[in-house]
Design a protein around this motif. Structure first.
Motif, PDB file in Angstrom:
ATOM      1  N   UNK A 102       0.841  -1.194   0.000  1.00 54.13           N
ATOM      2  CA  UNK A 102       0.000   0.000   0.000  1.00 54.13           C
ATOM      3  C   UNK A 102       0.879   1.247   0.000  1.00 54.13           C
ATOM      4  N   UNK A 103       1.943   1.251   0.781  1.00 50.41           N
ATOM      5  CA  UNK A 103       2.845   2.395   0.850  1.00 50.41           C
ATOM      6  C   UNK A 103       3.519   2.638  -0.498  1.00 50.41           C
ATOM      7  N   UNK A 104       3.983   1.579  -1.159  1.00 49.46           N
ATOM      8  CA  UNK A 104       4.610   1.731  -2.467  1.00 49.46           C
ATOM      9  C   UNK A 104       3.614   2.295  -3.479  1.00 49.46           C
ATOM     10  N   UNK A 105       2.384   1.853  -3.425  1.00 45.00           N
ATOM     11  CA  UNK A 105       1.371   2.350  -4.357  1.00 45.00           C
ATOM     12  C   UNK A 105       1.056   3.815  -4.067  1.00 45.00           C
ATOM     13  N   UNK A 106       1.044   4.205  -2.799  1.00 44.42           N
ATOM     14  CA  UNK A 106       0.804   5.601  -2.444  1.00 44.42           C
ATOM     15  C   UNK A 106       1.921   6.480  -3.003  1.00 44.42           C
ATOM     16  N   UNK A 107       3.153   6.035  -2.872  1.00 40.11           N
ATOM     17  CA  UNK A 107       4.284   6.799  -3.399  1.00 40.11           C
ATOM     18  C   UNK A 107       4.198   6.874  -4.916  1.00 40.11           C
ATOM     19  N   UNK A 108       3.806   5.782  -5.572  1.00 41.48           N
ATOM     20  CA  UNK A 108       3.703   5.772  -7.034  1.00 41.48           C
ATOM     21  C   UNK A 108       2.660   6.791  -7.507  1.00 41.48           C
ATOM     22  N   UNK A 109       1.599   7.002  -6.731  1.00 37.56           N
ATOM     23  CA  UNK A 109       0.529   7.904  -7.137  1.00 37.56           C
ATOM     24  C   UNK A 109       0.877   9.363  -6.867  1.00 37.56           C
ATOM     25  N   UNK A 110       1.916   9.626  -6.072  1.00 37.90           N
ATOM     26  CA  UNK A 110       2.330  10.972  -5.735  1.00 37.90           C
ATOM     27  C   UNK A 110       3.236  11.521  -6.831  1.00 37.90           C
ATOM     28  N   UNK A 111       3.033  12.761  -7.211  1.00 40.91           N
ATOM     29  CA  UNK A 111       3.917  13.397  -8.187  1.00 40.91           C
ATOM     30  C   UNK A 111       5.213  13.792  -7.494  1.00 40.91           C
ATOM     31  N   UNK A 112       6.309  13.541  -8.180  1.00 43.35           N
ATOM     32  CA  UNK A 112       7.618  13.921  -7.654  1.00 43.35           C
ATOM     33  C   UNK A 112       7.764  15.437  -7.664  1.00 43.35           C
ATOM     34  N   UNK A 113       8.696  15.921  -6.862  1.00 41.11           N
ATOM     35  CA  UNK A 113       9.016  17.338  -6.806  1.00 41.11           C
ATOM     36  C   UNK A 113      10.489  17.508  -7.163  1.00 41.11           C
ATOM     37  N   UNK A 114      10.879  18.717  -7.495  1.00 41.76           N
ATOM     38  CA  UNK A 114      12.276  18.999  -7.808  1.00 41.76           C
ATOM     39  C   UNK A 114      13.145  18.564  -6.623  1.00 41.76           C
ATOM     40  N   UNK A 115      14.202  17.818  -6.920  1.00 42.41           N
ATOM     41  CA  UNK A 115      15.116  17.335  -5.890  1.00 42.41           C
ATOM     42  C   UNK A 115      14.851  15.911  -5.452  1.00 42.41           C
ATOM     43  N   UNK A 116      13.672  15.360  -5.757  1.00 39.54           N
ATOM     44  CA  UNK A 116      13.363  13.968  -5.402  1.00 39.54           C
ATOM     45  C   UNK A 116      14.214  13.023  -6.230  1.00 39.54           C
ATOM     46  N   UNK A 117      14.540  11.884  -5.661  1.00 36.10           N
ATOM     47  CA  UNK A 117      15.213  10.822  -6.396  1.00 36.10           C
ATOM     48  C   UNK A 117      14.157   9.794  -6.752  1.00 36.10           C
ATOM     49  N   UNK A 118      14.084   9.465  -8.045  1.00 39.13           N
ATOM     50  CA  UNK A 118      13.072   8.520  -8.522  1.00 39.13           C
ATOM     51  C   UNK A 118      13.737   7.330  -9.200  1.00 39.13           C
ATOM     52  N   UNK A 119      12.972   6.260  -9.304  1.00 39.96           N
ATOM     53  CA  UNK A 119      13.422   5.060 -10.015  1.00 39.96           C
ATOM     54  C   UNK A 119      12.397   4.730 -11.080  1.00 39.96           C
ATOM     55  N   UNK A 171      17.871   5.341 -12.078  1.00 43.76           N
ATOM     56  CA  UNK A 171      17.561   6.304 -11.023  1.00 43.76           C
ATOM     57  C   UNK A 171      18.077   7.666 -11.413  1.00 43.76           C
ATOM     58  N   UNK A 172      17.382   8.682 -10.940  1.00 44.48           N
ATOM     59  CA  UNK A 172      17.816  10.039 -11.229  1.00 44.48           C
ATOM     60  C   UNK A 172      17.181  11.030 -10.291  1.00 44.48           C
ATOM     61  N   UNK A 173      17.669  12.251 -10.376  1.00 49.85           N
ATOM     62  CA  UNK A 173      17.143  13.331  -9.546  1.00 49.85           C
ATOM     63  C   UNK A 173      16.268  14.232 -10.411  1.00 49.85           C
ATOM     64  N   UNK A 174      15.109  14.566  -9.907  1.00 44.38           N
ATOM     65  CA  UNK A 174      14.143  15.372 -10.651  1.00 44.38           C
ATOM     66  C   UNK A 174      14.639  16.814 -10.725  1.00 44.38           C
TER      67      UNK A 174
END
Length: 71
Positions: free
Chosen positions: A6-23, A29-32
């Protein structure tokens, strides 16, 4: 286990912000650097093996196609 899914799905549904690290896409992997309406622009040079991958320094990733690793 269910709560971690559930936590992973919640994070997936959240839009990243500048400075976040995403996969995304097979473990890249990279920095937004910029957030657009439907996507983010990501700097991939933070990966230790960046030089070995032969990919561009930056790429565009749709919000549906990443998870946030570090906010």
């Amino acid at each position: 286990m269910v709560s971690s899914i559930v936590e992973k799905e919640r994070i997936r549904m959240t839009k990243a912000e500048v400075g976040n690290i995403i996969e995304f896409k097979d473990g890249l992997r990279g920095i937004v650097e910029k957030v657009n309406e439907n996507s983010v622009i990501v700097d991939l040079t933070i990966m230790e093996n960046f030089d070995d991958l032969e990919v561009e320094e930056k790429t565009v990733v749709n919000h549906k196609n990443y998870i946030i690793l570090h906010a």
